[in-house]
Write an enzyme that holds these catalytic residues in place. Structure first.
Site, mmCIF file in Angstrom:
data_model
loop_
_atom_site.group_PDB
_atom_site.id
_atom_site.type_symbol
_atom_site.label_atom_id
_atom_site.label_comp_id
_atom_site.label_asym_id
_atom_site.label_seq_id
_atom_site.Cartn_x
_atom_site.Cartn_y
_atom_site.Cartn_z
ATOM 1 N N GLY A 428 27.625 16.825 5.746
ATOM 2 C CA GLY A 428 27.870 17.897 4.837
ATOM 3 C C GLY A 428 28.769 18.480 5.773
ATOM 4 O O GLY A 428 29.423 19.482 5.052
ATOM 5 N N GLU A 429 28.823 18.907 7.016
ATOM 6 C CA GLU A 429 29.500 19.643 7.925
ATOM 7 C C GLU A 429 30.841 19.329 7.877
ATOM 8 O O GLU A 429 31.526 18.078 8.055
ATOM 9 C CB GLU A 429 28.997 19.408 8.996
ATOM 10 C CG GLU A 429 28.726 20.791 9.880
ATOM 11 C CD GLU A 429 28.159 20.708 11.264
ATOM 12 O OE1 GLU A 429 28.858 20.893 12.255
ATOM 13 O OE2 GLU A 429 26.751 20.171 11.235
ATOM 14 N N ALA A 430 31.953 19.978 7.565
ATOM 15 C CA ALA A 430 33.234 20.100 7.610
ATOM 16 C C ALA A 430 33.829 19.307 8.775
ATOM 17 O O ALA A 430 34.694 18.433 8.633
ATOM 18 C CB ALA A 430 34.000 21.335 7.251
#
Length: 1463
Positions: A428-430
């Site tokens: 989920g982390e960019a």
């Protein structure tokens, strides 16, 4: 039947028409147009150039084509909606499946083995099955299952991966899915019942799948799923009726029991039935007694291994490799490690990877990890994404390797991105996405270097990112306003190095993503642990809907997988080794135990109970065969718990299933006894409690129950821990009310436990103990003893059930080989030790009586020489006698042993040791009856038994003597003591009469030379024990002991070897050992005066009697001992010492060698020096301190305790002259004076024979009186020959002379020291007058003179006469000078006889010898004339002077002849 019987059989279509179907169908129906068309196409396709290689006959090709057509026909989809039984599609599907089943069931060797047909099954039939195997139409489903069974039976060798898919995706999924219908579950479980009934099949499933790193754990999952069904854990959520649930449970249990039965069947060659072998060599038991306890009908013979599955592999399929279970076990362990690692990874990737690396299953490089993430399907995709996205150096390296291992060559950008994102879920982390997309773009351009679309990797990177955003936007339900194509194109403006990508290209991307989102691979759903979908379903309709959807999904997945593996080759291995069962059971035992325990616990259905019990029985059998102790104990404990006998629940709750459990437990004990080990504890506890239950059931002895209540009130503090749980059978809460109705209910509920069959079966466990092997019987006995200890631990009402059983099995097993029996008895004997010392007398009496009976039986068997079985067997009697102080029990033990002696004496060998040990214990008792009884029996053994069976009892002869010695030392019974000494004397008779028996006896003292055995085993014990008696007993007894001891030596000493005498005297001299003497002075004095004195004379007697053997080895020791006696502070003993010395030399002197004389003289010299009372001269009142340091240290310390001496040395200020210390000193000095005198007399007696000197003195005196000296002249010499003089050399005589003259000088000095004598007298030394040493002074000189004169007249010493003369002159002149100097009348009187001796002896000399003497003495003699001498002395003086006149010619000649004496 297509090509079933032979390749050349013509195809006859008739059987197809006659095949039974639900619908009546015609041949035309079979050749449906849709099915026919592909057939013809295939026919053309097959007639290529290679067709000859494929089929050896046209008929084979036809058969292949027909078979493939049937497969395709069966796959035709049905119309939507509920299936119509009459519909064309359904009927064609059913008939095709029936025909396929028929083909497979009748398949011949060609069809089973030909590559083309096998491939057809893989590619067409299995795919068809995967579709029909999830059909909601029961008939289609059932046919699919039947076909699968046939494949499993005939074709499993070729279909390893297909079978795995079928099990994993269809069977197990249906069982695990909560929404699947009862019908489906039922049909699956029916099929499983048949699979599980085939041992080969069950073991093959485990070996091929659970032991394959790349396959699912089918066996493990199967057992777990069946266990859940059997426990009824899936019931309510299925919407089943209770009846359906129960029948499903039963089926589940049936499958589990079948699996266990297969394992038992598979490993049966390892099982030994104890009832078919007898360790005691009896005949095989008859059918009636060898059989097991009859269990309820439904438990036996209802489901033996169903052989409906023909699992034999066709002979044309060779078994490719040997069966090595160890290899499979290693693979299985590796697989477990990998699965555990994956499980850890799915929670925390780093931990999982670390674990796998530690276990050596995964390399340490980034490439290894990337490869692992690619290849391992079971990893959680989210965790893989997280791991790859981490901003850690190593994770980045792994991610780069992961992407580099993907090949994007020739792929368009979107498909490449799809391929990339198939393996994991994007984090989920960019930043993480950013890193992943960056690497993806670089890799894409690296693989497609020829492309011209993207100006740089940046373009690809931005585009990839935009596609991810687009797929999220279009397909996420959270996004309400979806992105349009225009917006998407606009978003991607200027990304290609400030230029745009072609609009149609972006438009195509948008359309593709809109049509199909980017997603992960579907097969990812399968993790290790089966998924459980437990969302609660609102209604039946909803549930069916949901299930249909799941079935469709299952079908899709299964079909995809089947197609994927249709060309794969995986070898299927057919197991043969027995050892596979061990790991299988290790894997399955917990879920199995859970299923059976739950079944017994919460279900009263008799069929369920019987299945559970049968399962437990099989499980115990397997655990036993493979020595799996933990598992075995767990199952046996479960059984024991459900008997309700040892549980805390009350037996009032006992139901039929509990009764059956008891019966099963008994059966297990009967059939698996050899393997039960520690599990016997549970079984025997139950049997013990069963007996208690039977007592209650029959209404007997309710006091057992009330005993429990008392325990409850008191709080069971007095009992050992664990007892309260053991005793009560949960009855405590009942009995307070003593309600008869309740009692009746109890009796009814436990009544069946008393049924004949149960009682007989329990009994058979004990009678059958003879058939247990050597180790098993030891376990059995050990735990029986433990249970017995628990029973006896009850303070109120100990039970003896197990104790009785111990006695019984001892009887039964006594005929085992000795090696086994001694191990058994080690345990039982130890138990009897404890029980015989039980505080409850009844218990102890029972134990002793049982021991007696067993011993009698055991002794009947006799024993060969050098064995020790009897000794081990009878040891408990010893232990009880030693530890139990109860007179009743001790008396009983003695009586039991006495009875054994009376009835079995002839058979007793090593057992005599124990018998004497028991009597030894009894001998020191204070109870007259016990001592009397024991002594009577001991007497009987010594007098009678030894006479008849001496050889058998030699080993314990020493113990017999020791035992008698103990009777002697019991001071309470003096008569017994004397009688016991008589018996010891009698024992000596046996030794003397039977030396040969002792010599021939070999035993554990093999290091003893045969010649010495008579000594070591016979004489030494007797004499040693007599010496112990002397040291331990009171005066009269020890005197008797001493007498007997020396009597034995004198009577039998002629048979003793020299070194025996040496050992013997080491014992004898212990009598004189200071350390062993009594502490108290009075006792010590008595001991010395009596025992030491007695012993001393006895030793000298023995020495004289056996001088030859003893002189070499013992003379020095005897002299040392005599010196010790002389030095003691005891006048009597000191006199005896000198006396014995005298006797010894006089009696044996003739035999002495010069060396011995040398030793003898040295001994006398030492005694003289040691006993010289120098302190008489040095003693002083004022110099007490100095004296105590010097003189007392020399003369006193060795006789009195050191502490006393030290005490004196510190009392400097002691002023009282007559203190205690002086009195002791004076007493000691007095004894020394006595010894000196005795010693002088001894020397005189030795040299001249006793009384000779006295006689001579008397004769001299008489002659003087008669004045007839000359005529008696020779009388004095007459007795000299009797003395030892002639045996001694001049050196020896001079040595003695030195002693005598030294003694004389000392006495002279003391007598002259008037001042010292006065001081001593005042200090309290020696009575009324002043002390003097006149006797010592005169007797020492007299003896010296006698020796010198004798030597002077000895012709043999003629050469030494000048020296002797010199010495004689010196001594005599000194003596005369001293006499003249005396002032005291009384002192002069004491010298009378001495002067008589001197003058008389001088007168007897020849003239030439007389001259020098007369010249020397003349002045002194003249001086003497002034004294008032006695007439006799004057008469001798007259003669002397007359002789002088004659010899020196100064007198008239006429008197000369008359005066010449005999020379």
């Amino acid at each position: 039947h297509f090509c079933t019987k032979s390749a050349t059989t013509s195809i006859n279509m008739e059987p197809l028409n006659t095949e039974r179907t639900n619908q009546s169908c015609s041949c035309a129906f079979f050749f449906d147009s849709t099915a026919f068309l592909p057939l013809s196409q295939d026919a053309e396709a097959l007639q290529g150039p290679h067709s000859a290689a494929r089929f050896s006959h046209i008929l084979q090709k036809d058969a292949f084509l027909v078979f493939r057509s049937l497969c395709k026909l069966s796959m035709k989809p049905l119309a939507d909606g509920p299936p119509d039984p009459k519909s064309h599609e359904l009927r064609s599907k059913i008939v095709s499946l029936q025909l396929l089943l028929s083909v497979l069931q009748g398949a011949g060797p060609v069809f089973r083995t030909h590559e083309m047909f096998v491939n057809a099954i893989k590619q067409y039939l299995c795919v068809a099955l995967s579709k029909n195997g999830v059909s909601s139409v029961p008939e289609v489903f059932e046919l699919s299952l039947a076909i699968f069974l046939t494949l499993l039976s005939h074709f499993k060798v070729h279909l390893k991966m297909q079978i795995e898919v079928f099990f994993r995706e269809i069977f197990l999924t249906i069982l695990e899915t909560s929404t699947s219908s009862f019908e489906h579950k039922w049909m699956v479980i029916q099929t499983l019942t048949r699979i599980c009934a085939d041992a080969q099949c069950v073991v093959d499933i485990y070996v091929n799948y659970d032991c394959d790193l790349n396959a699912a754990n089918i066996f493990e999952r199967l057992v777990n799923d069946l266990s859940k069904i059997a426990q009824g854990r899936s019931g309510q959520e299925l919407g089943m009726t209770p009846l359906q649930e129960l029948s499903l449970r039963k089926k589940g249990l049936e499958c589990l029991v079948s699996i266990l039965k297969c394992m038992v069947e598979w490993s049966k060659d390892m099982y030994v039935n104890p009832n078919l072998q007898a360790n005691l060599g009896q005949e095989h038991p008859s059918d009636s007694e060898g059989g097991e306890l009859k269990l309820p009908e439904q438990l036996t013979g209802r489901r033996d291994s169903i052989s409906s599955l023909d699992s034999t592999v066709s002979s044309s399929v060779p078994i490719s490799q040997a069966d090595h279970p160890e290899q499979y076990e290693v693979i299985k362990q590796q697989k477990d490690i990998i699965e555990h690692g994956i499980e850890l990874f799915n929670k925390k990737p780093k931990r999982g990877i670390q674990y796998l690396q530690d276990q050596g299953m995964l390399g340490a490089t980034a490439e290894d990890i990337a490869q692992f993430l690619h290849q391992e399907d079971r990893l959680d995709t989210t965790q893989v994404g997280e791991y790859l996205g981490e901003n850690i150096k190593f994770n980045k390296e792994a991610m780069y390797c992961y992407v580099d291992q993907l090949d994007f060559c020739g792929r368009d950008f979107v498909s490449a991105l799809r391929a990339f994102l198939e393996g994991f879920r994007l984090p989920g982390e960019a930043q993480k996405i950013d890193r992943l997309m960056e690497k993806f773009a670089a890799r894409y351009l690296e693989c497609n270097q020829g492309q011209t679309l993207f100006a740089s990797a940046d373009t690809a990177y931005v585009l990839a990112y935009s596609i991810i955003m687009l797929t999220t936007d279009l397909h996420s339900p959270q996004v309400k306003n979806k992105m349009t194509k225009e917006q998407y194109i606009k978003m991607n403006r200027g990304i290609n190095d400030s230029k745009d990508l072609p609009e149609e290209y972006l438009s195509a991307i948008y359309d593709e993503i809109a049509g199909k989102k980017i997603a992960m691979k579907e097969s990812k759903e399968f993790s290790i642990t089966p998924k459980s979908t437990k969302q609660s379903v609102a209604s039946e309709k909803q549930r069916r809907l949901l299930y249909n959807m799941e079935m469709e999904q299952m079908a899709k997945t299964a079909k995809a997988l089947m197609e994927a593996v249709s060309h794969a080759q995986a070898p299927f291995f057919s197991a043969t080794h027995l050892e596979h069962v061990r790991p299988m059971f290790k894997l399955a035992w917990t879920p199995l135990l859970a299923a059976f325990s739950v079944g017994l616990q919460d279900c009263d259905d008799p069929e369920v109970a019987s299945l559970c019990l049968e399962g437990i029985r099989c499980a115990i059998r397997i655990a036993c065969i493979f020595s799996m102790q933990l598992e075995r104990d767990a199952y046996v404990q479960a059984l024991a718990r459900f008997t309700l006998l040892t549980a805390s629940s009350s037996i009032t709750e006992m139901k039929q299933k509990n009764i059956d459990t008891i019966k099963t437990l008994i059966t297990v004990a009967h059939t698996d006894g050899n393997y039960l080990g520690n599990s016997w504890h549970e079984i025997l506890r139950c049997i013990s409690q069963l007996e208690l239950a039977q007592l209650i059931g029959t209404g007997v002895k309710t006091r057992y129950i009330s005993g429990v209540v008392r325990d409850k009130d008191v709080g069971i503090r007095g009992l050992p821990s664990g007892t309260e749980e053991f005793m009560p059978l949960g009855l405590g809460n009942l009995v307070g009310s003593q309600d008869k109705r309740q009692m009746a209910h109890i009796q009814e509920s436990v009544g069946e436990t008393s049924s004949q069959s149960v009682v007989v079966a329990v009994d058979r466990i004990f009678t059958g103990s003879t058939r247990l092997d050597g180790n098993a019987i030891v376990d059995f006995v050990r735990w029986l003893c433990a249970v017995s200890m628990d029973e006896l631990a009850s303070a109120h009402q100990p039970r003896m059930f197990s104790l009785q059983k111990i006695v019984e099995i001892s009887y039964y097993n006594m005929n085992r080989i000795r090696l086994q029996w001694s191990r058994i008895w080690q345990v039982i004997g130890d138990h009897f030790n404890k029980v015989g010392c039980n505080p409850n007398e009844d218990v102890a009496i029972f134990a002793v009586d049982s021991l007696r009976q067993l011993s009698m039986k055991f002794l009947e068997k006799g024993e060969l020489a050098n064995f020790r079985f009897q000794k081990d067997f009878l040891r408990p009697f010893e232990h009880i006698m030693k530890k139990n102080r109860s007179p009743t029990i001790r008396d009983m033990v003695i009586r039991c042993v006495a009875q054994m002696v009376n009835s079995q004496a002839a058979n007793i060998r090593s057992g005599w040791k124990n018998i004497f040990s028991v009597f030894h214990q009894a001998a020191s008792d204070h109870d007259e009856t016990i001592v009397e009884l024991a002594f009577q029996t001991t007497g009987h053994i010594v007098m009678n038994t030894f006479r008849e069976h001496f050889a058998a009892a030699i080993d314990s002869f020493q113990d017999a003597v020791k035992c008698l010695s103990e009777f002697v030392c019991n001071a309470a019974f003096p008569d017994t003591s004397m009688e016991a000494i008589r018996l010891i004397r009698h024992c000596a008779k046996y030794v003397s009469e039977r030396p040969q028996t002792l010599r021939e006896y070999t035993s554990d003292d093999m290091n003893v030379a045969p010649g010495d055995r008579v000594w070591v085993r016979g004489w030494f014990p007797i004499l040693f024990e007599l010496s112990c008696i002397i040291n331990r007993c009171k005066l009269d007894v020890r005197t008797r002991g001493l007498t007997v001891m020396f009597e034995i030596m004198k009577s039998y000493g002629h048979t003793f070897e020299k070194h025996w005498w040496h050992d013997l005297f080491r014992i004898v001299f212990r009598i004189f050992d200071n350390m062993k003497l009594p502490e108290q002075q009075t006792e010590k004095t008595e001991w010395m005066t009596t025992t030491c004195n007695h012993a001393l004379y006895a030793i000298c007697d023995v020495f004289t009697q056996f001088y030859e053997p003893l002189s070499e080895i013992l003379l020095a020791d005897i002299f040392t001992q005599l010196q010790w006696c002389v030095r003691q502070d005891n006048e009597q003993l000191a006199r005896s010492g000198t006396n014995c010395l005298e006797n010894l030399v006089i009696l044996n002197g003739e035999k002495f060698s010069p060396e011995v004389w040398q030793i003898t003289c040295s001994c006398m010299l030492e005694i003289f020096q040691n006993t010289s009372p120098h302190a008489l001269l040095t003693w002083s009142n004022l110099s007490l301190y100095c004296r105590s340091k010097i003189d007392l240290h020399c003369y006193f310390l060795s006789f009195y305790q050191v502490s006393f001496a030290l005490n004196i040395s510190t009392r400097v200020g002691f002023l009282c002259a007559t203190g205690v210390s002086d009195q002791k000193l004076f007493a000691g000095l007095l004894i020394k004076c006595v010894v000196q005198l005795e010693l002088i007399q001894t020397i005189d007696n030795i040299v001249f024979y006793p009384a000779t000197s006295k006689k001579e003195d008397a004769e001299n005196m008489a002659a003087a009186q008669r004045d007839a000296l000359e005529s008696e002249a020779e009388g004095g010499e007459a007795g000299l020959d009797q003395g030892m003089y002639r045996h001694m050399t001049s050196a020896h005589l001079f040595k003695l002379l030195d002693c005598l003259l030294e003694s004389h000088t000392f006495a002279k000095d003391f007598n002259s020291n008037n001042e010292q004598r006065t001081a001593l007298w005042r200090a309290g030394f020696k009575g009324k007058s002043k002390p003097n040493l006149l006797k010592q002074e005169t007797s020492s000189l007299a003896c010296s003179l006698r020796i010198l004169f004798r030597m002077y007249s000895d012709v043999q010493l003629q050469d030494s006469w000048p020296d002797i003369q010199t010495r004689l002159l010196l001594v005599c002149s000194e003596a005369l000078a001293y006499f003249i100097s005396l002032t005291s009348e009384s002192h002069r009187e004491a010298w009378n006889s001495l002067l008589m001796l001197l003058l008389t002896r001088t007168l007897r000399l020849s003239d030439d010898k007389f001259k020098p003497h007369a010249s020397c003495y003349y002045p002194h003699l003249c001086e003497m004339m002034q004294f008032d001498l006695i007439p006799e002395l004057r008469a001798v003086l007259r003669r002397f002077f007359l002789r002088i006149g004659s010899v020196f010619h100064i007198a008239a000649s006429e008197v000369a002849p008359a005066r010449t004496p005999a020379s």
